[in-house]
Design a protein around this motif. Sequence first.
Motif, PDB file in Angstrom:
ATOM      1  N   THR A  59      34.253  38.205  36.925  1.00  0.00           N
ATOM      2  CA  THR A  59      34.879  36.912  37.100  1.00  0.00           C
ATOM      3  C   THR A  59      34.881  35.900  35.690  1.00  0.00           C
ATOM      4  O   THR A  59      34.034  36.251  35.333  1.00  0.00           O
ATOM      5  CB  THR A  59      34.791  35.728  37.921  1.00  0.00           C
ATOM      6  OG1 THR A  59      33.398  34.879  38.183  1.00  0.00           O
ATOM      7  CG2 THR A  59      35.146  37.151  39.763  1.00  0.00           C
ATOM      8  N   PRO A  60      36.282  35.351  35.534  1.00  0.00           N
ATOM      9  CA  PRO A  60      36.928  35.186  35.369  1.00  0.00           C
ATOM     10  C   PRO A  60      37.901  36.007  35.352  1.00  0.00           C
ATOM     11  O   PRO A  60      39.040  36.157  35.524  1.00  0.00           O
ATOM     12  CB  PRO A  60      37.191  33.303  34.983  1.00  0.00           C
ATOM     13  CG  PRO A  60      36.295  34.254  33.563  1.00  0.00           C
ATOM     14  CD  PRO A  60      35.280  34.971  33.762  1.00  0.00           C
ATOM     15  N   TYR A  61      37.764  37.380  34.758  1.00  0.00           N
ATOM     16  CA  TYR A  61      38.898  38.432  34.151  1.00  0.00           C
ATOM     17  C   TYR A  61      39.726  38.930  35.390  1.00  0.00           C
ATOM     18  O   TYR A  61      40.842  39.196  34.972  1.00  0.00           O
ATOM     19  CB  TYR A  61      38.108  39.218  33.812  1.00  0.00           C
ATOM     20  CG  TYR A  61      37.485  38.782  32.730  1.00  0.00           C
ATOM     21  CD1 TYR A  61      38.132  38.256  31.112  1.00  0.00           C
ATOM     22  CD2 TYR A  61      36.014  38.847  32.425  1.00  0.00           C
ATOM     23  CE1 TYR A  61      36.735  37.324  30.576  1.00  0.00           C
ATOM     24  CE2 TYR A  61      35.061  38.093  31.507  1.00  0.00           C
ATOM     25  CZ  TYR A  61      35.462  38.444  30.652  1.00  0.00           C
ATOM     26  OH  TYR A  61      34.311  37.551  29.526  1.00  0.00           O
ATOM     27  N   LEU A  62      39.131  38.953  36.383  1.00  0.00           N
ATOM     28  CA  LEU A  62      40.183  39.404  37.753  1.00  0.00           C
ATOM     29  C   LEU A  62      38.688  38.242  38.686  1.00  0.00           C
ATOM     30  O   LEU A  62      37.673  38.495  39.213  1.00  0.00           O
ATOM     31  CB  LEU A  62      38.841  40.778  38.530  1.00  0.00           C
ATOM     32  CG  LEU A  62      39.986  42.073  37.739  1.00  0.00           C
ATOM     33  CD1 LEU A  62      38.832  42.341  36.863  1.00  0.00           C
ATOM     34  CD2 LEU A  62      40.296  42.709  38.765  1.00  0.00           C
ATOM     35  N   THR A  63      39.859  37.939  39.652  1.00  0.00           N
ATOM     36  CA  THR A  63      39.155  37.085  40.932  1.00  0.00           C
ATOM     37  C   THR A  63      39.086  37.772  42.471  1.00  0.00           C
ATOM     38  O   THR A  63      39.313  39.224  42.550  1.00  0.00           O
ATOM     39  CB  THR A  63      41.307  36.150  41.083  1.00  0.00           C
ATOM     40  OG1 THR A  63      42.190  37.502  41.815  1.00  0.00           O
ATOM     41  CG2 THR A  63      41.475  35.603  40.439  1.00  0.00           C
ATOM     42  N   GLU A  64      38.946  37.003  43.371  1.00  0.00           N
ATOM     43  CA  GLU A  64      38.109  37.774  44.321  1.00  0.00           C
ATOM     44  C   GLU A  64      39.208  38.839  44.836  1.00  0.00           C
ATOM     45  O   GLU A  64      38.773  39.693  45.898  1.00  0.00           O
ATOM     46  CB  GLU A  64      37.570  36.709  45.857  1.00  0.00           C
ATOM     47  CG  GLU A  64      37.049  37.485  46.669  1.00  0.00           C
ATOM     48  CD  GLU A  64      36.378  36.470  47.957  1.00  0.00           C
ATOM     49  OE1 GLU A  64      35.708  36.369  48.802  1.00  0.00           O
ATOM     50  OE2 GLU A  64      36.310  35.221  47.404  1.00  0.00           O
ATOM     51  N   GLU A  65      40.669  38.104  45.187  1.00  0.00           N
ATOM     52  CA  GLU A  65      41.701  38.847  45.594  1.00  0.00           C
ATOM     53  C   GLU A  65      41.523  40.214  44.753  1.00  0.00           C
ATOM     54  O   GLU A  65      41.930  40.971  45.961  1.00  0.00           O
ATOM     55  CB  GLU A  65      42.585  38.012  45.548  1.00  0.00           C
ATOM     56  CG  GLU A  65      42.739  36.765  46.890  1.00  0.00           C
ATOM     57  CD  GLU A  65      41.957  35.595  46.139  1.00  0.00           C
ATOM     58  OE1 GLU A  65      41.878  35.365  45.101  1.00  0.00           O
ATOM     59  OE2 GLU A  65      41.107  34.756  46.678  1.00  0.00           O
ATOM     60  N   GLN A  66      41.853  40.186  43.974  1.00  0.00           N
ATOM     61  CA  GLN A  66      42.290  41.107  42.920  1.00  0.00           C
ATOM     62  C   GLN A  66      41.080  42.630  42.553  1.00  0.00           C
ATOM     63  O   GLN A  66      41.628  43.680  43.003  1.00  0.00           O
ATOM     64  CB  GLN A  66      42.203  40.771  41.776  1.00  0.00           C
ATOM     65  CG  GLN A  66      43.485  40.135  40.791  1.00  0.00           C
ATOM     66  CD  GLN A  66      43.365  39.871  39.505  1.00  0.00           C
ATOM     67  OE1 GLN A  66      42.530  39.025  39.466  1.00  0.00           O
ATOM     68  NE2 GLN A  66      44.751  39.994  38.605  1.00  0.00           N
TER      69      GLN A  66
ATOM     70  N   GLN B 139      30.360  34.962  37.693  1.00  0.00           N
ATOM     71  CA  GLN B 139      30.345  35.415  38.819  1.00  0.00           C
ATOM     72  C   GLN B 139      30.487  37.419  38.905  1.00  0.00           C
ATOM     73  O   GLN B 139      31.531  37.680  37.768  1.00  0.00           O
ATOM     74  CB  GLN B 139      30.625  35.643  39.744  1.00  0.00           C
ATOM     75  CG  GLN B 139      30.202  33.277  40.205  1.00  0.00           C
ATOM     76  CD  GLN B 139      31.530  33.347  41.802  1.00  0.00           C
ATOM     77  OE1 GLN B 139      32.623  33.698  41.781  1.00  0.00           O
ATOM     78  NE2 GLN B 139      30.665  32.414  42.338  1.00  0.00           N
TER      79      GLN B 139
ATOM     80  N   TYR C 193      31.660  40.267  41.432  1.00  0.00           N
ATOM     81  CA  TYR C 193      31.879  40.543  42.451  1.00  0.00           C
ATOM     82  C   TYR C 193      31.139  42.227  42.497  1.00  0.00           C
ATOM     83  O   TYR C 193      31.589  43.576  41.624  1.00  0.00           O
ATOM     84  CB  TYR C 193      32.600  41.080  42.922  1.00  0.00           C
ATOM     85  CG  TYR C 193      33.694  40.070  43.193  1.00  0.00           C
ATOM     86  CD1 TYR C 193      32.785  38.886  44.432  1.00  0.00           C
ATOM     87  CD2 TYR C 193      33.862  38.907  42.431  1.00  0.00           C
ATOM     88  CE1 TYR C 193      33.487  37.807  44.648  1.00  0.00           C
ATOM     89  CE2 TYR C 193      34.078  37.815  42.843  1.00  0.00           C
ATOM     90  CZ  TYR C 193      33.863  37.425  44.291  1.00  0.00           C
ATOM     91  OH  TYR C 193      34.571  35.884  44.156  1.00  0.00           O
TER      92      TYR C 193
END
Length: 187
Positions: free
Chosen positions: A169-176, A149, A151
Amino acid sequence: MNPENLQFPKKTLSPEQRERISMALSRKRPGVSLSLMHRVFQLSVTLVLLIGVGIFSLFFISGEKGEDARNGGSDYSLELPDGIVSERSGNTLIFKQGERTVGGAAPTTPEEKQSLESGPGIFEKKEINDLKYPAERILEHVKTMNATQTYHYFVQTDEKTWVRVYFHTPYLTEEQAAEAMRTFSID
């Protein structure tokens, strides 16, 4: 009316008159010949056209560079999570984790945003109100070898300037990604 019955006056030239006319025609006239003037005219028109095309090309090329500078002329920055660095390439930032590209930031236009929104794989479109600038987040389902995905944050820094910041993602999450966007600023 028969042309054979018509009588036209005839003019005959004496040998002296013929010689004088022949000498007058063969004599070089002072000045520039007509054929030379024609060639000079052709060359000057060609030269003017080439110079015009060259100047137009320079303005066209520099105009596009100028437009890019206007779209992202300001430097922008944000704090990224540990292990992720940003590399600047002109007005573009590339976020890297080792050798892998995990996101980036680049000047954009509303048309590019519209194009992304109309594409397949858009899961969510949401206005973000807790940033320094008006922004909209679009979650795109990508499912490639590098990302599942993405963002996309479209930040409007002024009336004409937009910046697209994106995280895979998956390298950075939604929170990051959200935490990094809270630190986004224009220098």
